[in-house]
Design a protein around this motif. Sequence first.
Motif: not given
Length: 496
Positions: A35-46, A179-182, A366-367
């Motif tokens: 799931l973590l490797a799926a293209p729609d998942v990002s570090a922001t979500h996790v 990547p998103q901090t706010e 992802r965003r």
Amino acid sequence: MVWFKRDLRIEDHAPLLRASQEGTCVCLYVYEPELLAAPDVSATHVAFINGCLAELGEQIEALGGQLVIRRGDIVDVLSDLNRTVGFRRIRSHQETGTEVTYRRDLRVKRWAEEHNIEWIETRQHGVFRGQKDRNGWAAKWNADMSCPQTPALSGLQTISGLASTGILSTAELGLGAPPQTEVQSPGSRAALRTLHEFLHQRGEPYQKAMSSPLEGATACSRLSPYLAYGALSMRQVYQSYQRRAHELRTRKKEGEQGLGTWSRSLSSFNKRLHWNGHFTQRLESDPSIEKRPLVRAFEGIRSEAPNLEHFEAWKEGRTGYPMVDACMRFLNATGWLNFRMRSMLVSFASYHLWLPWQMTGTYLARRFLDYEPGIHYNQLQMQSGVTGINAIRIYAPTKQALDQDPEGTFIRRWVPELENLPLRWLAEPHHIDMIDRHQSGFVPGESYPLPIVEHREAVRAARDRIFAVRRTDEAKAQAQDVLKRHGSRRKRRGRH
Ligand SMILES: Cc1cc2nc3c(=O)[nH]c(=O)nc-3n(C[C@H](O)[C@H](O)[C@H](O)COP(=O)(O)OP(=O)(O)OC[C@H]3O[C@@H](n4cnc5c(N)ncnc54)[C@H](O)[C@@H]3O)c2cc1C
């Protein structure tokens, strides 16, 4: 075994309550590499999930239990735990996700059957499995959301001493830094606070202010990430809304003045809660929506050689259209954007730039901190004109700037290159006259990009292409079929 997925809370959590009543249990969350490797998942979500897990772990400990966190393929993790402790039943909430999560669930189902383990999945969002069309759906949603919430747990007995990795950072999980901090604060406490503030303090201007990215940021409920990861259940939100609406009605009946626009705003909010279920139900009933247009006649119309330079400019907020760029940069920083501006971003990508919605949709997934597949893919299709049942709506970025940011505050904040430009040029800086050019030192194409496409020309070409398909008998017949299967049964058919 209580398997937490997108339901990271202890309140109104039927699987947890039932398991606690049945005896000793294991509370499990798994970081799944697939799931973590799926293209729609990002570090922001996790990172957001991690914040929810930290609070969930504390809450489970306060009840006397332990949250076991593992990393690995879900079937391997379940097998290992089954060898160690042996369990008879898995309880979780139903998930309406992507093809990746669906296939994962099929594998769990097979494994459970092979090992004589019962897997009980509970409904959580008013979404019904096996529902073929929309007849009776709204009444079922209302009934489901009006059911009493599961009572709070008074205690929890979990098997002690099980190995747990604890929370793993996004870097440890190979995703790098978010990547998103706010972004919004994670967890159920923040969710309940957000809900209360919206219903009692912030929500009055909701209906009027929701279309502005600036005012919408405080006037909208901002509940979406909490609903997406289940830090709050839809039932909790809906019932809180009902209580507040009832209170306002009573006060009005008793003759209280000065209640302003509360009731209108809350009624708009209520509609949107239903839309959440409506769109998620569509994906549940027709999972192909993730990848294929509802009207198949539109399949592939945008796929020939998408312009990758345009795609990059759109992603980075460098299109030369200040409102598009401000919205994208705002989203890239905060993980949130109001509905109308999301629609404008997609409309610009799908019509002006003629990019495939599947490609731009993955970037947005992802965003968006609140990425929810059921809403997301339906909205992408609607804003790209491929559902057959919705009006073709192409947003003009300049008009949106003038309507939604008349003082230029939002554009100046998020596109600082334009900070010193006189207001009259802010929506279309490339039209700046020589006098202001001289006075401000602004050079179109140097200080800020020229528009990457010409609005009128791009829109005309897009309209021609879309209507050439929409007018065909094939598309019309398919649109009828979409309406039959997925159309809202409300009087204003086909609107959503
Ligand atoms: C292209 C596109 C993609 C979108 N992707 C998502 C997504 O991945 N996840 C997501 O939650 N929303 C998505 N939306 C819908 C909407 O923009 C967001 O729900 C909303 O902006 C979230 O902010 P809020 O919680 O303050 O919303 P509010 O306006 O306060 O609404 C309350 C809740 O109602 C639901 N809701 C609101 N608008 C819609 C809608 N149009 N359709 C369905 N449900 C709605 C959401 O659960 C939301 O949290 C998308 C919209 C577009 C145009």
